[in-house]
Design an enzyme around this catalytic site. Structure first.
Site, PDB file in Angstrom:
ATOM      1  N   LYS A 111      38.152 -21.362 -13.721  1.00 27.92           N
ATOM      2  CA  LYS A 111      38.955 -22.423 -13.077  1.00 27.92           C
ATOM      3  C   LYS A 111      38.650 -23.785 -13.681  1.00 27.92           C
ATOM      4  O   LYS A 111      39.549 -24.613 -13.828  1.00 27.92           O
ATOM      5  CB  LYS A 111      38.712 -22.432 -11.564  1.00 27.92           C
ATOM      6  CG  LYS A 111      39.095 -21.105 -10.946  1.00 27.92           C
ATOM      7  CD  LYS A 111      39.724 -21.208  -9.586  1.00 27.92           C
ATOM      8  CE  LYS A 111      40.570 -19.970  -9.346  1.00 27.92           C
ATOM      9  NZ  LYS A 111      40.576 -19.451  -8.037  1.00 27.92           N
ATOM     10  N   LYS A 194      44.335 -10.452 -14.621  1.00 26.57           N
ATOM     11  CA  LYS A 194      44.368 -10.143 -13.185  1.00 26.57           C
ATOM     12  C   LYS A 194      45.611 -10.757 -12.525  1.00 26.57           C
ATOM     13  O   LYS A 194      46.012 -11.857 -12.892  1.00 26.57           O
ATOM     14  CB  LYS A 194      43.103 -10.751 -12.556  1.00 26.57           C
ATOM     15  CG  LYS A 194      42.817 -10.350 -11.146  1.00 26.57           C
ATOM     16  CD  LYS A 194      41.674 -11.170 -10.587  1.00 26.57           C
ATOM     17  CE  LYS A 194      42.120 -12.596 -10.346  1.00 26.57           C
ATOM     18  NZ  LYS A 194      41.180 -13.446  -9.631  1.00 26.57           N
ATOM     19  N   LYS A 197      47.357 -15.792  -7.732  1.00 28.85           N
ATOM     20  CA  LYS A 197      48.379 -16.445  -6.911  1.00 28.85           C
ATOM     21  C   LYS A 197      49.232 -17.431  -7.721  1.00 28.85           C
ATOM     22  O   LYS A 197      50.062 -18.107  -7.172  1.00 28.85           O
ATOM     23  CB  LYS A 197      47.723 -17.170  -5.738  1.00 28.85           C
ATOM     24  CG  LYS A 197      47.022 -16.234  -4.744  1.00 28.85           C
ATOM     25  CD  LYS A 197      46.452 -16.990  -3.544  1.00 28.85           C
ATOM     26  CE  LYS A 197      45.548 -16.131  -2.673  1.00 28.85           C
ATOM     27  NZ  LYS A 197      44.169 -16.577  -2.651  1.00 28.85           N
TER      28      LYS A 197
END
Ligand code: TYM
Length: 325
Positions: A111, A194, A197
């Protein structure tokens, strides 16, 4: 008796990955032990989020918990921010996890890489401290999560060892429990990544229109071999679809493979789309009914009351152990 705890962050829209890796598995725990499920709204603040979006995502998530079969009579559903002990325990435990180990966490690396150095909040770096506080406040032995969260449970275990070695047996050792099939659902457009969202093309959102879901599955990336077989390294797209099918049908991957022996990809994808639309169509109807019932807020308030009692007990125990009381 088993104590079970898990949470989901109300950032972005919930995905099929969240459903298969986490949400779908929660209801079975409420019959086995004392189960706490929460909305990780404080964690949602670790990356920029619009206040209205956070509010509506939190309400949506609570409605999805109920729609998935969680029964507030059998388990405790609450907002993390409504139980102040999470922040208070966090303030104590932040002294027992170290900069080096926090900077090696995969989620932080992924992130923070996407952000400018000056835009990385301390909360993103210290994310695992708050997550450890969530788990430890409820003396949870079982933490059902998808594959990507197991590292956070591992660092919580390190913290427990460190803390208990110094202060005695104060904290309960948790264990991550990962579903056998579906612990890491991959993106449909880039099946080596993966499903998360934040990728509208490769993700299936729980609130997507069923026609859109079918279209996304029918155009999922596969390969040119035209053979349905589970081989994540060489056939990541097909393997991911097999995983989705097996998880939603509650069968093993070899069983799913066998069903599609000799099938072409069109037939196979059609069958995957059928099961996904069936399960999510049902979930969406229940979700709509809970939103319309106006019950969600009451469930969260009652849940927070129950959660506070348990959490405050643990907080006092820790405050006493370290010398604050
Ligand atoms: P979050 O909100 O990213 O994800 C919620 C749950 O969904 C699982 N998951 C997946 N499983 C399979 N395939 C995928 N593609 C996939 N994507 C997500 C996650 O592993 C997770 O179980 N840090 C947590 C929230 C949290 C928490 C906690 C969890 C905060 N405190 C304490 C357990 C215990 C998170 O961000 O999950």
């Amino acid at each position: 008796m088993e104590r079970v705890l898990s949470g989901i962050k109300p950032t972005g829209q919930l995905t099929l990955g969240n459903y298969i890796g986490a949400l779908k598995n929660f209801p079975k725990f409420q019959d086995q032990g004392e189960t706490f499920l929460f909305i990780a709204d404080l964690h949602a603040l670790t990356l920029p989020i619009d206040p209205e979006v956070l509010r509506s995502n939190s309400r949506d998530l609570a409605a999805f918990y109920l729609a998935a079969g969680l029964d507030p009579k059998k388990c405790t559903i609450f907002r993390q921010s409504a139980v102040s002990a999470h922040a208070e325990l966090n303030a104590i435990l932040q002294n027992f996890l170290y900069m080096g180990e926090l900077s090696r966490m995969t989620q932080f690396k992924e992130k923070s890489q996407k952000l400018n150095e000056n835009a990385i909040g301390l909360g993103l770096f210290a994310y695992p401290v708050l997550m450890a506080s969530d788990i430890l406040l409820y003396d949870a032995n079982v933490v059902p999560v998808g594959d990507d969260q197991t590292q956070h449970v591992e660092i919580t275990r390190d913290l427990v060892n460190r803390f208990n070695n110094r202060f005695g047996p104060v904290l309960t050792m948790p264990k991550a429990v990962v579903t056998k099939v579906g612990a890491r659902i991959m993106s449909l457009s880039e099946p080596t990544k993966k499903m998360s969202k934040s990728d509208p093309k490769g993700d299936i959102y729980l609130k997507d229109d069923l026609k859109v879901i079918r279209k996304k599955i029918m155009s999922a990336v596969t390969d040119s071999e035209a053979r349905v077989a589970y081989d994540p390294e060489n056939k990541p797209g097909v393997s991911n679809l097999l995983q989705i099918y097996a998880a939603l049908k509650d069968i093993s991957i070899p069983e799913a493979e066998k069903l599609f022996e000799g099938s072409n990809y069109g037939t196979f994808k059609g069958a995957v789309a059928d099961v996904v639309c069936d399960v999510l169509g049902n979930l969406q109807q229940k979700y709509q009914a809970f939103i319309a019932s106006g019950e969600v807020e009451r469930v969260l308030e009652e849940g927070a009351k129950k959660a506070r009692e348990v959490a405050n007990n643990t907080l006092h125990r820790v405050q006493h152990a370290v010398g604050l009381l």
